[in-house]
Write an enzyme that holds these catalytic residues in place. Structure first.
Site, PDB file in Angstrom:
ATOM      1  N   MET A 145      14.094  -7.572  -1.082  1.00 30.89           N
ATOM      2  CA  MET A 145      15.145  -6.580  -1.265  1.00 30.89           C
ATOM      3  C   MET A 145      14.762  -5.255  -0.603  1.00 30.89           C
ATOM      4  O   MET A 145      15.504  -4.703   0.204  1.00 30.89           O
ATOM      5  CB  MET A 145      15.412  -6.343  -2.750  1.00 30.89           C
ATOM      6  N   ARG A 197       9.030  -9.947   8.809  1.00 39.45           N
ATOM      7  CA  ARG A 197       8.342 -10.137   7.526  1.00 39.45           C
ATOM      8  C   ARG A 197       8.037 -11.633   7.438  1.00 39.45           C
ATOM      9  O   ARG A 197       8.938 -12.459   7.228  1.00 39.45           O
ATOM     10  CB  ARG A 197       9.243  -9.676   6.372  1.00 39.45           C
ATOM     11  N   HIS A 249       0.161  -5.222   4.975  1.00 33.57           N
ATOM     12  CA  HIS A 249       1.501  -4.666   4.731  1.00 33.57           C
ATOM     13  C   HIS A 249       1.468  -3.180   5.104  1.00 33.57           C
ATOM     14  O   HIS A 249       1.559  -2.303   4.240  1.00 33.57           O
ATOM     15  CB  HIS A 249       1.861  -4.862   3.267  1.00 33.57           C
ATOM     16  N   GLN A 292       4.227  -0.561   3.866  1.00 35.25           N
ATOM     17  CA  GLN A 292       4.113  -0.195   2.451  1.00 35.25           C
ATOM     18  C   GLN A 292       3.083   0.904   2.250  1.00 35.25           C
ATOM     19  O   GLN A 292       3.320   1.882   1.527  1.00 35.25           O
ATOM     20  CB  GLN A 292       3.740  -1.417   1.617  1.00 35.25           C
ATOM     21  N   ASP A 297      -0.356  -4.341  -8.360  1.00 34.07           N
ATOM     22  CA  ASP A 297       0.561  -5.271  -7.692  1.00 34.07           C
ATOM     23  C   ASP A 297       0.568  -6.559  -8.500  1.00 34.07           C
ATOM     24  O   ASP A 297      -0.271  -6.762  -9.374  1.00 34.07           O
ATOM     25  CB  ASP A 297       0.092  -5.515  -6.251  1.00 34.07           C
ATOM     26  N   SER A 316       1.181 -13.516  -5.637  1.00 32.99           N
ATOM     27  CA  SER A 316       2.150 -13.123  -4.621  1.00 32.99           C
ATOM     28  C   SER A 316       3.032 -14.301  -4.232  1.00 32.99           C
ATOM     29  O   SER A 316       2.817 -15.438  -4.676  1.00 32.99           O
ATOM     30  CB  SER A 316       1.423 -12.587  -3.382  1.00 32.99           C
ATOM     31  N   CYS A 345       3.786  -1.387  -5.741  1.00 38.20           N
ATOM     32  CA  CYS A 345       4.608  -1.633  -4.547  1.00 38.20           C
ATOM     33  C   CYS A 345       5.883  -2.416  -4.861  1.00 38.20           C
ATOM     34  O   CYS A 345       6.766  -2.491  -3.991  1.00 38.20           O
ATOM     35  CB  CYS A 345       3.789  -2.344  -3.475  1.00 38.20           C
ATOM     36  N   ARG A 378       9.737   3.968   1.308  1.00 40.79           N
ATOM     37  CA  ARG A 378       9.698   2.901   2.305  1.00 40.79           C
ATOM     38  C   ARG A 378      10.658   3.238   3.445  1.00 40.79           C
ATOM     39  O   ARG A 378      10.325   3.122   4.631  1.00 40.79           O
ATOM     40  CB  ARG A 378      10.083   1.557   1.668  1.00 40.79           C
TER      41      ARG A 378
END
Length: 374
Positions: free
Chosen positions: A123, A173, A200, A203, A292, A296, A332, A360
């Site tokens: 998103m 990505r 990343h 970020q 985080d 993941s 993040c 961002r």
């Protein structure tokens, strides 16, 4: 290569052409189509054109005058020096203020298009890139996992070559880091790393911007990451190889960041780098406590196991109290509330998670301005 210049005049009653050129010569020398006028025709307007053939090549051509400009990509933070990174962050602050003011006259991306490749859905990455590029006048094209199937349906090098011919910039990505490297290698337009399994960088640029806004500086701060030694950690380490600050990663044994990346950051001799398995000791005196998800994307089948291993690494009120009253909390996102961070911490007054998410857009705008030479 021969260049052609033409010299003839047209009046309302006559058409004269230098004897050195006939209509067949004009066709052979590829003069513009509008010059291939029948000698018997009578134009309805005065026309004066000069033509001549020369073997000299004009040095005004940007492709021939001097060396071609080197393409700029944004793949790893440590590809740039400290001044370049800080200048990008300064530009982010400037353009953010302009956007916040409601001024929409700054349109550096007008007439430009960006291809956004998403092997991994997101998103924040999609909306921040697409909105940011649009606010500055550009048009972004979303290409989801089923639109390309890069590396399966079509080779990465072919995707790069095709999209380069349609677009001014590519953002991707992806899972494998090699995919972003291959895109950059074969693309003739700038490539921006929107995330890989290894790092990343966008970020962390947003994170650095957020720290500067809230603390007043990045240099000399103590940033403590608590959790899995993942791609976020790798990017923090690569930033620490360029900008001086104190970075600590507190993670369970066996979940440390890539050792080569740790050594690279340490050998740079710029920042103090610590890897520890004790989160309570790590956060003492922290300016920022960062977390985080423990599992993941692509690791969700390990989620239950990781919750057991990461017991004691949750960022809760107790851990933040150890860090001190001046410590900010960052994440993040997306966050699994109640897992790596408690709801109480993420909603606390010293949580800057949502300004961090907003940044961002602004950090990425600065990155795109840089690689596009704007």
């Amino acid at each position: 290569m021969a260049s052609v210049s033409c010299n003839f005049s047209v009046r309302s009653d006559t058409l004269s052409l230098s004897s050195a050129f006939s209509s067949s010569v004009l066709r052979r020398r590829k003069c513009p189509r509008y010059l291939r006028t029948s000698l018997s025709s009578t134009p309805q307007f005065p026309l004066k054109i000069s033509c001549g053939v020369s073997s000299a090549v004009s040095t005004d051509s940007p492709s021939l005058a001097g060396k071609a400009e080197v393409k700029k990509d944004f793949l790893h933070i440590n590809d740039f020096d400290k001044d370049t990174i800080l200048n990008m962050l300064d530009r982010a602050i400037e353009v953010k203020a302009l956007i916040k003011s409601g001024d929409r006259t700054f349109q550096p991306f007008k007439g430009k298009t960006m291809a956004m490749i998403f092997a991994k859905p997101s998103m924040r990455t999609r909306v921040s890139f697409e909105t940011g590029f649009s606010l500055l006048g550009g048009h972004a094209i979303y290409l989801g996992p089923d639109d390309i199937q890069m590396g399966k349906r079509e080779e990465t090098r072919d995707v790069a070559r095709v999209l380069s011919r349609y677009n001014d910039i590519i953002m991707a990505r992806v899972f494998a880091h090699q995919d972003i490297l291959d895109l950059a290698k074969y693309s003739s337009v700038p490539v921006v790393n929107g995330l890989t399994d290894y790092n990343h960088p966008c970020q962390i640029m947003a994170d650095a911007l957020t720290i500067i806004e809230h603390i007043g500086r990045l240099e000399g701060t103590k940033v403590v990451y608590v959790g899995d030694g993942n791609n976020i950690v790798h990017s923090w380490l690569l930033l620490a190889a360029v900008v001086p600050f104190h970075f600590v990663c507190a993670c369970p044994k066996g979940f440390e960041p890539d050792q080569k990346t740790v050594e690279k950051a340490r050998q740079a001799g710029v920042s103090k780098i610590e890897i520890t398995n004790d989160p309570k000791e790590a956060v003492r005196g922290a300016d920022v406590v960062y977390s985080d998800v423990w599992a993941s994307m692509g690791q969700k089948e390990e989620a239950a196991y990781r919750r057991q291993v990461f017991n004691g690494f949750q960022v809760d009120r107790t851990l933040m109290e150890i860090a001190g009253s001046n410590a900010y909390f960052m994440h993040c996102l997306p966050a699994e509330r109640g897992v790596e961070v408690t709801d109480e911490v993420i909603e606390a007054p010293n949580s800057i998670v949502f300004p961090q998410a907003e940044n961002r857009l602004h950090a990425q705008n600065a990155i795109m301005l840089y690689v596009l030479g704007e």
